[in-house]
Design a protein around this motif. Sequence first.
Motif, PDB file in Angstrom:
ATOM      1  N   THR A  34      -1.726  -1.029   8.739  1.00  0.00           N
ATOM      2  CA  THR A  34      -0.925  -1.786   7.770  1.00  0.00           C
ATOM      3  C   THR A  34      -1.205  -3.278   7.829  1.00  0.00           C
ATOM      4  O   THR A  34      -1.007  -3.977   6.835  1.00  0.00           O
ATOM      5  N   ILE A  40      -4.064  -3.665   5.555  1.00  0.00           N
ATOM      6  CA  ILE A  40      -3.615  -3.525   4.161  1.00  0.00           C
ATOM      7  C   ILE A  40      -2.935  -4.800   3.685  1.00  0.00           C
ATOM      8  O   ILE A  40      -3.219  -5.296   2.584  1.00  0.00           O
ATOM      9  N   GLY A  98       0.269  -8.338  -4.103  1.00  0.00           N
ATOM     10  CA  GLY A  98      -1.037  -7.786  -4.416  1.00  0.00           C
ATOM     11  C   GLY A  98      -2.184  -8.732  -4.117  1.00  0.00           C
ATOM     12  O   GLY A  98      -3.272  -8.306  -3.738  1.00  0.00           O
ATOM     13  N   LEU A 128      -3.414  -8.239  -0.651  1.00  0.00           N
ATOM     14  CA  LEU A 128      -3.880  -6.904  -0.274  1.00  0.00           C
ATOM     15  C   LEU A 128      -5.289  -6.974   0.313  1.00  0.00           C
ATOM     16  O   LEU A 128      -6.198  -7.562  -0.292  1.00  0.00           O
ATOM     17  N   LEU A 178      -7.117   4.787  -4.699  1.00  0.00           N
ATOM     18  CA  LEU A 178      -7.861   4.333  -3.532  1.00  0.00           C
ATOM     19  C   LEU A 178      -8.262   5.540  -2.705  1.00  0.00           C
ATOM     20  O   LEU A 178      -7.440   6.422  -2.422  1.00  0.00           O
ATOM     21  N   LEU A 202       0.058  -2.503  -2.177  1.00  0.00           N
ATOM     22  CA  LEU A 202      -0.759  -1.558  -2.928  1.00  0.00           C
ATOM     23  C   LEU A 202      -0.209  -1.359  -4.335  1.00  0.00           C
ATOM     24  O   LEU A 202      -0.960  -1.370  -5.323  1.00  0.00           O
ATOM     25  N   TYR A 223      -0.665  -4.474  -6.540  1.00  0.00           N
ATOM     26  CA  TYR A 223      -2.052  -4.610  -6.997  1.00  0.00           C
ATOM     27  C   TYR A 223      -2.318  -3.691  -8.185  1.00  0.00           C
ATOM     28  O   TYR A 223      -3.120  -4.012  -9.066  1.00  0.00           O
ATOM     29  N   PHE A 239      -2.268   0.084  -7.552  1.00  0.00           N
ATOM     30  CA  PHE A 239      -2.613   1.424  -7.100  1.00  0.00           C
ATOM     31  C   PHE A 239      -1.447   2.379  -7.326  1.00  0.00           C
ATOM     32  O   PHE A 239      -0.304   2.077  -6.998  1.00  0.00           O
ATOM     33  N   VAL A 281      -3.222   7.213  -3.366  1.00  0.00           N
ATOM     34  CA  VAL A 281      -4.207   7.069  -2.297  1.00  0.00           C
ATOM     35  C   VAL A 281      -4.595   8.473  -1.848  1.00  0.00           C
ATOM     36  O   VAL A 281      -3.716   9.319  -1.623  1.00  0.00           O
ATOM     37  N   CYS A 335       4.996   5.075   0.853  1.00  0.00           N
ATOM     38  CA  CYS A 335       4.298   5.265  -0.425  1.00  0.00           C
ATOM     39  C   CYS A 335       5.183   6.016  -1.407  1.00  0.00           C
ATOM     40  O   CYS A 335       5.352   5.594  -2.560  1.00  0.00           O
ATOM     41  N   ILE A 362       3.886   5.576  -5.070  1.00  0.00           N
ATOM     42  CA  ILE A 362       2.467   5.828  -4.812  1.00  0.00           C
ATOM     43  C   ILE A 362       2.318   7.249  -4.279  1.00  0.00           C
ATOM     44  O   ILE A 362       3.001   7.643  -3.334  1.00  0.00           O
TER      45      ILE A 362
END
Length: 214
Positions: free
Chosen positions: A22, A25, A40, A43, A74, A93, A96, A98, A101, A114, A119
């Motif tokens: 993390t 990230i 973001g 990131l 991703l 994430l 940005y 996303f 993942v 997530c 996510i």
Amino acid sequence: MSQPFDTLVAVAAPLVRDNIDTDAIIPSREMTAVSKQGLGVGLFASLRYVAIGSRAPRPDFVLNQPAYAGAELLLGGDNFGCGSSREHAAWALADYGFRAVIAPSFNPIFRGNCVRNGIVPIVLPRDAIETIAADVSPDPQARRVTIDLPHQTVRTAAGVEWTFEIDGEAKAMLVAGLDAIDLTLTHRDAIASFRAVDAERRPWAYPPRAGDTA
């Protein structure tokens, strides 16, 4: 609430490295606000920019390559999201752009973060991820990857398809765009019914509040 997730046709950016933690990230120095917005830009800062404190991009980093502009998927390696439990990693994430993942395995806390932030964490074997990365590489913008969450499938532009597992509660949250509080509130009628019965049984547990009438 987050954006409900049904079917996504996305540019897939490969970052197939094991043990991306993390702090990679979202480095702690990039966590300058308590808001979910604005993270973001930080990131993958240590990988994405030429130096600490710089915003000059490294041309060889995948997210700086025009071919992968607008990536919403991703591709990662084993143990993705390991390290500290900072939820900012999922926030960065999402900020940005996303939406999903794919990795062979996730740190469980990161995986939960997530889901709570819209996510989709998808577990596929490494050879499947490498196949996806190879399929998109000739033209990532044209060779997009399709994620069908209701049917739990991932499909390449070449038509190769995999199924993935996801627990029912996580799937329900993602499909409806609910966070943990929203999910709890879907049971508000049952909660109210329980409180009414419990207040009769244990009135001492429900002291009068300001504004209550006798």
